[in-house]
Scaffold this motif. Structure first.
Motif, PDB file in Angstrom:
ATOM      1  N   ARG A  28       0.858  -1.189   0.000  1.00 10.30           N
ATOM      2  CA  ARG A  28       0.000   0.000   0.000  1.00 10.30           C
ATOM      3  C   ARG A  28       0.890   1.233   0.000  1.00 10.30           C
ATOM      4  O   ARG A  28       2.036   1.194   0.442  1.00 10.30           O
ATOM      5  CB  ARG A  28      -0.881   0.005   1.246  1.00 10.30           C
ATOM      6  N   PRO A  29       0.362   2.353  -0.485  1.00 13.97           N
ATOM      7  CA  PRO A  29       1.147   3.599  -0.463  1.00 13.97           C
ATOM      8  C   PRO A  29       1.589   3.941   0.951  1.00 13.97           C
ATOM      9  O   PRO A  29       0.888   3.683   1.919  1.00 13.97           O
ATOM     10  CB  PRO A  29       0.156   4.643  -0.994  1.00 13.97           C
ATOM     11  N   GLY A  30       2.763   4.488   1.055  1.00 13.34           N
ATOM     12  CA  GLY A  30       3.281   4.898   2.353  1.00 13.34           C
ATOM     13  C   GLY A  30       3.813   3.749   3.186  1.00 13.34           C
ATOM     14  O   GLY A  30       4.067   3.894   4.367  1.00 13.34           O
ATOM     15  N   GLY A  31       3.972   2.581   2.575  1.00  7.40           N
ATOM     16  CA  GLY A  31       4.521   1.435   3.284  1.00  7.40           C
ATOM     17  C   GLY A  31       3.578   0.790   4.280  1.00  7.40           C
ATOM     18  O   GLY A  31       3.996  -0.002   5.111  1.00  7.40           O
ATOM     19  N   LYS A  32       2.290   1.127   4.215  1.00  7.60           N
ATOM     20  CA  LYS A  32       1.325   0.534   5.137  1.00  7.60           C
ATOM     21  C   LYS A  32       1.149  -0.943   4.820  1.00  7.60           C
ATOM     22  O   LYS A  32       1.327  -1.380   3.692  1.00  7.60           O
ATOM     23  CB  LYS A  32      -0.028   1.234   5.023  1.00  7.60           C
ATOM     24  N   ARG A  33       0.776  -1.706   5.812  1.00  5.37           N
ATOM     25  CA  ARG A  33       0.548  -3.137   5.622  1.00  5.37           C
ATOM     26  C   ARG A  33      -0.687  -3.381   4.775  1.00  5.37           C
ATOM     27  O   ARG A  33      -1.668  -2.650   4.844  1.00  5.37           O
ATOM     28  CB  ARG A  33       0.376  -3.829   6.969  1.00  5.37           C
ATOM     29  N   VAL A  34      -0.622  -4.424   3.981  1.00  2.87           N
ATOM     30  CA  VAL A  34      -1.745  -4.804   3.135  1.00  2.87           C
ATOM     31  C   VAL A  34      -2.793  -5.499   3.990  1.00  2.87           C
ATOM     32  O   VAL A  34      -2.472  -6.371   4.797  1.00  2.87           O
ATOM     33  CB  VAL A  34      -1.269  -5.754   2.012  1.00  2.87           C
ATOM     34  N   ARG A  35      -4.044  -5.079   3.817  1.00  2.00           N
ATOM     35  CA  ARG A  35      -5.143  -5.741   4.500  1.00  2.00           C
ATOM     36  C   ARG A  35      -5.742  -6.772   3.547  1.00  2.00           C
ATOM     37  O   ARG A  35      -5.655  -6.615   2.328  1.00  2.00           O
ATOM     38  CB  ARG A  35      -6.228  -4.726   4.884  1.00  2.00           C
ATOM     39  N   ILE A  36      -6.359  -7.795   4.082  1.00  2.00           N
ATOM     40  CA  ILE A  36      -7.001  -8.813   3.246  1.00  2.00           C
ATOM     41  C   ILE A  36      -8.000  -8.131   2.315  1.00  2.00           C
ATOM     42  O   ILE A  36      -8.085  -8.450   1.129  1.00  2.00           O
ATOM     43  CB  ILE A  36      -7.686  -9.894   4.107  1.00  2.00           C
ATOM     44  N   HIS A  37      -8.728  -7.160   2.808  1.00  2.00           N
ATOM     45  CA  HIS A  37      -9.715  -6.464   1.974  1.00  2.00           C
ATOM     46  C   HIS A  37      -9.063  -5.774   0.779  1.00  2.00           C
ATOM     47  O   HIS A  37      -9.651  -5.687  -0.297  1.00  2.00           O
ATOM     48  CB  HIS A  37     -10.511  -5.458   2.803  1.00  2.00           C
ATOM     49  N   ASP A  38      -7.839  -5.278   0.949  1.00  2.00           N
ATOM     50  CA  ASP A  38      -7.127  -4.627  -0.158  1.00  2.00           C
ATOM     51  C   ASP A  38      -6.973  -5.574  -1.339  1.00  2.00           C
ATOM     52  O   ASP A  38      -6.940  -5.142  -2.495  1.00  2.00           O
ATOM     53  CB  ASP A  38      -5.737  -4.161   0.283  1.00  2.00           C
ATOM     54  N   LEU A  39      -6.882  -6.857  -1.062  1.00  2.00           N
ATOM     55  CA  LEU A  39      -6.685  -7.834  -2.134  1.00  2.00           C
ATOM     56  C   LEU A  39      -7.902  -7.939  -3.036  1.00  2.00           C
ATOM     57  O   LEU A  39      -7.785  -8.349  -4.193  1.00  2.00           O
ATOM     58  CB  LEU A  39      -6.320  -9.202  -1.550  1.00  2.00           C
ATOM     59  N   ARG A  40      -9.070  -7.559  -2.556  1.00  2.00           N
ATOM     60  CA  ARG A  40     -10.261  -7.535  -3.410  1.00  2.00           C
ATOM     61  C   ARG A  40     -10.092  -6.472  -4.501  1.00  2.00           C
ATOM     62  O   ARG A  40     -10.439  -6.698  -5.654  1.00  2.00           O
ATOM     63  CB  ARG A  40     -11.521  -7.275  -2.587  1.00  2.00           C
ATOM     64  N   HIS A  41      -9.534  -5.329  -4.144  1.00  2.00           N
ATOM     65  CA  HIS A  41      -9.259  -4.282  -5.126  1.00  2.00           C
ATOM     66  C   HIS A  41      -8.201  -4.771  -6.116  1.00  2.00           C
ATOM     67  O   HIS A  41      -8.329  -4.569  -7.321  1.00  2.00           O
ATOM     68  CB  HIS A  41      -8.763  -3.008  -4.436  1.00  2.00           C
ATOM     69  N   THR A  42      -7.167  -5.415  -5.595  1.00  2.00           N
ATOM     70  CA  THR A  42      -6.102  -5.935  -6.448  1.00  2.00           C
ATOM     71  C   THR A  42      -6.656  -6.964  -7.415  1.00  2.00           C
ATOM     72  O   THR A  42      -6.364  -6.924  -8.620  1.00  2.00           O
ATOM     73  CB  THR A  42      -4.983  -6.560  -5.586  1.00  2.00           C
ATOM     74  N   ALA A  43      -7.473  -7.885  -6.914  1.00  2.00           N
ATOM     75  CA  ALA A  43      -8.053  -8.928  -7.773  1.00  2.00           C
ATOM     76  C   ALA A  43      -8.913  -8.303  -8.865  1.00  2.00           C
ATOM     77  O   ALA A  43      -8.818  -8.694 -10.038  1.00  2.00           O
ATOM     78  CB  ALA A  43      -8.874  -9.905  -6.934  1.00  2.00           C
ATOM     79  N   ALA A  44      -9.743  -7.335  -8.514  1.00  2.00           N
ATOM     80  CA  ALA A  44     -10.605  -6.687  -9.511  1.00  2.00           C
ATOM     81  C   ALA A  44      -9.765  -5.992 -10.580  1.00  2.00           C
ATOM     82  O   ALA A  44     -10.049  -6.098 -11.780  1.00  2.00           O
ATOM     83  CB  ALA A  44     -11.538  -5.684  -8.829  1.00  2.00           C
ATOM     84  N   THR A  45      -8.732  -5.311 -10.149  1.00  2.00           N
ATOM     85  CA  THR A  45      -7.870  -4.595 -11.091  1.00  2.00           C
ATOM     86  C   THR A  45      -7.128  -5.565 -11.994  1.00  2.00           C
ATOM     87  O   THR A  45      -7.038  -5.353 -13.209  1.00  2.00           O
ATOM     88  CB  THR A  45      -6.886  -3.693 -10.317  1.00  2.00           C
ATOM     89  N   TRP A  46      -6.598  -6.646 -11.436  1.00  2.00           N
ATOM     90  CA  TRP A  46      -5.875  -7.642 -12.247  1.00  2.00           C
ATOM     91  C   TRP A  46      -6.813  -8.328 -13.227  1.00  2.00           C
ATOM     92  O   TRP A  46      -6.455  -8.548 -14.378  1.00  2.00           O
ATOM     93  CB  TRP A  46      -5.193  -8.654 -11.360  1.00  2.00           C
TER      94      TRP A  46
END
Length: 100
Positions: A28-46
């Motif tokens: 994530r921007p700013g070096g924040k830890r990735v949350r499981i929910h963030d992966l839903r955005h990643t999956a949709a984008t991919w």
């Protein structure tokens, strides 16, 4: 309302997800830890980047409305924008040849 903390099993899943993100370089921007929910955005984008139509992505993520998927979860990548520009360039080139 306070959220309950995940149990031992939930914590293990979250930690496994984070280690996978570290392995493939998802951050994530700013070096924040990735949350499981963030992966839903990643999956949709991919999926969108691979040419999967929005209705299918909506169903995969189980969103009730297409707008949620397209406006919140799917993000345009440089690659998708480049392919769109190349497609338009090809269409304009064909149109130019037809007009001559």
């Amino acid at each position: 309302m306070r959220r309950s903390r995940p149990g031992a099993r939930g914590t293990a899943v979250i930690e496994h997800g984070r280690s996978l993100c570290d392995e493939v370089g998802i951050a994530r921007p700013g070096g924040k830890r990735v949350r499981i929910h963030d992966l839903r955005h990643t999956a949709a984008t991919w999926l969108h980047g691979q040419g999967v139509d929005m209705k299918t992505i909506q169903g995969t993520l189980r969103h009730s409305r297409l707008a949620i998927t397209s406006e919140i979860y799917t993000h345009l990548t440089e690659e998708v924008q480049r392919r769109a520009a190349d497609s338009m360039d090809g269409a304009l080139s064909r149109f130019g040849r037809l007009a001559q």
